[in-house]
Design an enzyme around this catalytic site. Structure first.
Site, mmCIF file in Angstrom:
data_model
loop_
_atom_site.group_PDB
_atom_site.id
_atom_site.type_symbol
_atom_site.label_atom_id
_atom_site.label_comp_id
_atom_site.label_asym_id
_atom_site.label_seq_id
_atom_site.Cartn_x
_atom_site.Cartn_y
_atom_site.Cartn_z
ATOM 1 N N LYS A 89 27.382 66.874 21.985
ATOM 2 C CA LYS A 89 26.249 67.558 21.354
ATOM 3 C C LYS A 89 25.039 67.597 22.285
ATOM 4 O O LYS A 89 24.426 68.639 22.490
ATOM 5 C CB LYS A 89 25.847 66.865 20.036
ATOM 6 C CG LYS A 89 26.958 66.756 19.019
ATOM 7 C CD LYS A 89 26.501 66.073 17.743
ATOM 8 C CE LYS A 89 26.072 64.623 17.897
ATOM 9 N NZ LYS A 89 27.167 63.695 18.266
ATOM 10 N N ARG B 100 22.851 64.612 9.277
ATOM 11 C CA ARG B 100 24.026 63.736 9.352
ATOM 12 C C ARG B 100 24.515 63.316 7.984
ATOM 13 O O ARG B 100 25.521 62.619 7.890
ATOM 14 C CB ARG B 100 23.621 62.460 10.109
ATOM 15 C CG ARG B 100 24.131 62.379 11.519
ATOM 16 C CD ARG B 100 23.566 61.099 12.092
ATOM 17 N NE ARG B 100 24.365 60.571 13.131
ATOM 18 C CZ ARG B 100 24.160 60.813 14.431
ATOM 19 N NH1 ARG B 100 23.195 61.604 14.816
ATOM 20 N NH2 ARG B 100 24.924 60.248 15.319
ATOM 21 N N ARG C 166 29.479 57.066 29.923
ATOM 22 C CA ARG C 166 28.237 57.852 29.937
ATOM 23 C C ARG C 166 27.035 57.067 30.476
ATOM 24 O O ARG C 166 26.865 55.896 30.177
ATOM 25 C CB ARG C 166 27.937 58.276 28.494
ATOM 26 C CG ARG C 166 26.601 58.946 28.324
ATOM 27 C CD ARG C 166 26.429 59.467 26.946
ATOM 28 N NE ARG C 166 26.525 58.438 25.931
ATOM 29 C CZ ARG C 166 26.514 58.698 24.634
ATOM 30 N NH1 ARG C 166 26.447 59.934 24.215
ATOM 31 N NH2 ARG C 166 26.589 57.710 23.780
ATOM 32 N N ARG D 273 23.258 53.374 27.220
ATOM 33 C CA ARG D 273 22.782 53.065 25.875
ATOM 34 C C ARG D 273 23.376 51.778 25.332
ATOM 35 O O ARG D 273 24.524 51.453 25.601
ATOM 36 C CB ARG D 273 23.147 54.224 24.930
ATOM 37 C CG ARG D 273 22.103 55.296 24.926
ATOM 38 C CD ARG D 273 22.557 56.561 24.245
ATOM 39 N NE ARG D 273 23.190 56.392 22.947
ATOM 40 C CZ ARG D 273 23.590 57.411 22.187
ATOM 41 N NH1 ARG D 273 23.403 58.651 22.611
ATOM 42 N NH2 ARG D 273 24.153 57.206 21.025
ATOM 43 N N ARG E 284 30.316 53.885 14.663
ATOM 44 C CA ARG E 284 29.672 55.210 14.632
ATOM 45 C C ARG E 284 30.670 56.282 14.193
ATOM 46 O O ARG E 284 30.323 57.197 13.443
ATOM 47 C CB ARG E 284 29.096 55.534 16.019
ATOM 48 C CG ARG E 284 27.828 54.734 16.313
ATOM 49 C CD ARG E 284 27.535 54.604 17.791
ATOM 50 N NE ARG E 284 27.344 55.867 18.456
ATOM 51 C CZ ARG E 284 27.340 56.022 19.787
ATOM 52 N NH1 ARG E 284 27.522 54.968 20.574
ATOM 53 N NH2 ARG E 284 27.145 57.191 20.314
HETATM 54 P P1 AP5 Z 1 27.156 63.621 24.925
HETATM 55 O O1 AP5 Z 1 26.687 65.011 25.182
HETATM 56 O O2 AP5 Z 1 26.235 62.517 25.241
HETATM 57 O O3 AP5 Z 1 27.701 63.498 23.422
HETATM 58 P P2 AP5 Z 1 26.937 63.389 22.054
HETATM 59 O O4 AP5 Z 1 27.728 64.189 21.062
HETATM 60 O O5 AP5 Z 1 25.494 63.720 22.223
HETATM 61 O O6 AP5 Z 1 27.182 61.862 21.753
HETATM 62 P P3 AP5 Z 1 26.192 60.754 21.183
HETATM 63 O O7 AP5 Z 1 26.811 59.444 21.520
HETATM 64 O O8 AP5 Z 1 24.792 61.006 21.632
HETATM 65 O O9 AP5 Z 1 26.333 61.045 19.663
HETATM 66 P P4 AP5 Z 1 25.854 60.203 18.501
HETATM 67 O O10 AP5 Z 1 25.905 61.220 17.433
HETATM 68 O O11 AP5 Z 1 26.623 58.971 18.251
HETATM 69 O O12 AP5 Z 1 24.416 59.660 18.967
HETATM 70 P P5 AP5 Z 1 22.936 59.970 18.518
HETATM 71 O O13 AP5 Z 1 22.054 59.717 19.663
HETATM 72 O O14 AP5 Z 1 22.852 61.285 17.836
HETATM 73 O O15 AP5 Z 1 28.528 63.427 25.710
HETATM 74 C C1 AP5 Z 1 29.154 62.159 25.793
HETATM 75 C C2 AP5 Z 1 29.641 61.906 27.217
HETATM 76 O O16 AP5 Z 1 30.734 62.761 27.479
HETATM 77 C C3 AP5 Z 1 28.599 62.247 28.303
HETATM 78 O O17 AP5 Z 1 28.721 61.333 29.356
HETATM 79 C C4 AP5 Z 1 28.962 63.644 28.763
HETATM 80 O O18 AP5 Z 1 28.617 63.852 30.116
HETATM 81 C C5 AP5 Z 1 30.456 63.652 28.549
HETATM 82 N N1 AP5 Z 1 30.919 64.963 28.105
HETATM 83 C C6 AP5 Z 1 30.268 65.839 27.287
HETATM 84 N N2 AP5 Z 1 31.011 66.933 27.074
HETATM 85 C C7 AP5 Z 1 32.174 66.735 27.757
HETATM 86 C C8 AP5 Z 1 33.370 67.514 27.933
HETATM 87 N N3 AP5 Z 1 33.499 68.712 27.349
HETATM 88 N N4 AP5 Z 1 34.347 66.994 28.699
HETATM 89 C C9 AP5 Z 1 34.214 65.776 29.279
HETATM 90 N N5 AP5 Z 1 33.100 65.009 29.178
HETATM 91 C C10 AP5 Z 1 32.109 65.478 28.418
HETATM 92 O O19 AP5 Z 1 22.702 58.847 17.430
HETATM 93 C C11 AP5 Z 1 22.656 57.475 17.792
HETATM 94 C C12 AP5 Z 1 22.326 56.631 16.561
HETATM 95 O O20 AP5 Z 1 21.017 57.003 16.054
HETATM 96 C C13 AP5 Z 1 23.252 56.810 15.361
HETATM 97 O O21 AP5 Z 1 24.391 55.978 15.462
HETATM 98 C C14 AP5 Z 1 22.326 56.432 14.208
HETATM 99 O O22 AP5 Z 1 22.192 55.036 14.095
HETATM 100 C C15 AP5 Z 1 20.982 56.998 14.647
HETATM 101 N N6 AP5 Z 1 20.757 58.374 14.175
HETATM 102 C C16 AP5 Z 1 20.587 59.480 14.979
HETATM 103 N N7 AP5 Z 1 20.380 60.575 14.226
HETATM 104 C C17 AP5 Z 1 20.445 60.169 12.930
HETATM 105 C C18 AP5 Z 1 20.343 60.861 11.688
HETATM 106 N N8 AP5 Z 1 20.163 62.192 11.640
HETATM 107 N N9 AP5 Z 1 20.469 60.144 10.547
HETATM 108 C C19 AP5 Z 1 20.652 58.792 10.588
HETATM 109 N N10 AP5 Z 1 20.773 58.077 11.725
HETATM 110 C C20 AP5 Z 1 20.661 58.766 12.891
HETATM 111 MG MG MG Z 2 23.722 62.649 22.001
#
Ligand code: AP5
Ligand code: MG
Length: 228
Positions: free
Chosen positions: A13, A87, A126, A160, A171
């Site tokens: 994402k 979410r 990552r 992270r 997660r």
């Molecule tokens: P990346 O682009 O970083 O993936 P991502 O989907 O952004 O993954 P996240 O880990 O950020 O998702 P998340 O939803 O758990 O975290 P968030 O920060 O939102 O890609 C991942 C890796 O793969 C990278 O190294 C990239 O280079 C590689 N990659 C990407 N595409 C690829 C491909 N096609 N092929 C190969 N490699 C690839 O949330 C974190 C925490 O915050 C949550 O757990 C929760 O506690 C809290 N939180 C955030 N938002 C909310 C909300 N709305 N409500 C409640 N809690 C929330």
């Molecule tokens: Mg992300």
């Protein structure tokens, strides 16, 4: 255009939101990034959210809805890309209300479909530039010059705290239980396009661009899901 990128942790994402920000002059709103900034700044929100994030659970709806409400009132670009928000159904309903009150529309929800098994490897590899946040991966996207950020030239990188296997599994569980139901919520609104998040980064970007250019595409094909 306003769009949501929906998918499990590690689906890509953040990676695709950054590309869309550049290609379409949209503003990326990532609740994960905002919460991590609050944790780093030691604000009251950060103190509440930090421990929850380290467990891999979701931060309470009210807190993230307030964050988003503040940001969409600051205006921006040709629209927003929501990365990691909404979410829960409550967050999706809140976003609908916020948009309605402001005369805006959510145009498209791009669902990034990825195998659960691939996610742990992706997340474990990552890292990001400590200065500008540019994202990298040990296997799939290394800086062009070793140890130097492509985007800003910094030589400091970070990983992270929630990117360890145990937390990733928590997660994923939260995603399947609380976030996946949003696919049907948005399908009922005719806004869903599914893309194959297992393809390489450039191919996923192309597929998203094609989906967004598709204008009146209403339904995504229902694809088989890995059970959570
Ligand atoms: P990346 O682009 O970083 O993936 P991502 O989907 O952004 O993954 P996240 O880990 O950020 O998702 P998340 O939803 O758990 O975290 P968030 O920060 O939102 O890609 C991942 C890796 O793969 C990278 O190294 C990239 O280079 C590689 N990659 C990407 N595409 C690829 C491909 N096609 N092929 C190969 N490699 C690839 O949330 C974190 C925490 O915050 C949550 O757990 C929760 O506690 C809290 N939180 C955030 N938002 C909310 C909300 N709305 N409500 C409640 N809690 C929330
Ligand atoms: Mg992300």
């Amino acid at each position: 255009m306003n769009l949501v990128l929906l998918g499990p942790p590690g689906a890509g994402k953040g990676t695709q939101a950054k590309l869309l920000e550049d290609s379409r002059s949209l503003v990326k709103l990532s609740t994960g990034d905002m919460l991590r900034a609050a944790v780093a700044a030691g604000t009251e929100l950060g103190r509440k959210a930090g421990e929850i994030m380290e467990r891999g659970a979701l931060v309470p709806d009210e807190l993230v809805i307030n964050l988003i409400a503040e940001r969409i009132d600051q205006g921006g670009g040709k629209g927003y890309i929501f990365d990691g928000f909404p979410r829960t159904i409550a967050q999706a309903e809140a976003l609908d209300t916020l948009f309605k009150q402001r005369g805006k529309t959510l145009d498209r929800v791009v669902v990034m479909e990825v195998d659960d098994e691939a996610l742990v490897e992706r997340i474990a590899g990552r890292f990001a530039c400590a200065k500008c946040g540019e994202g990298y991966h040990d296997l799939y996207k290394l800086p062009k010059v070793e140890g130097v950020c492509d985007a800003c030239g910094s030589t400091e990188f970070v990983r992270r705290k929630d990117d360890n296997e145990e937390t990733v599994r928590a997660r994923l569980k939260a995603y399947h239980a609380q976030t996946e139901p949003l696919i049907d919520y948005y399908r009922r609104q005719g806004k869903v396009n599914a893309v194959d998040g297992m393809a390489d980064i450039a191919a996923v970007a192309d597929e998203i661009e094609r989906a967004l250019a598709g204008g009146s595409v209403k339904e995504a094909k229902k694809r088989a899901k890995t059970p959570g």
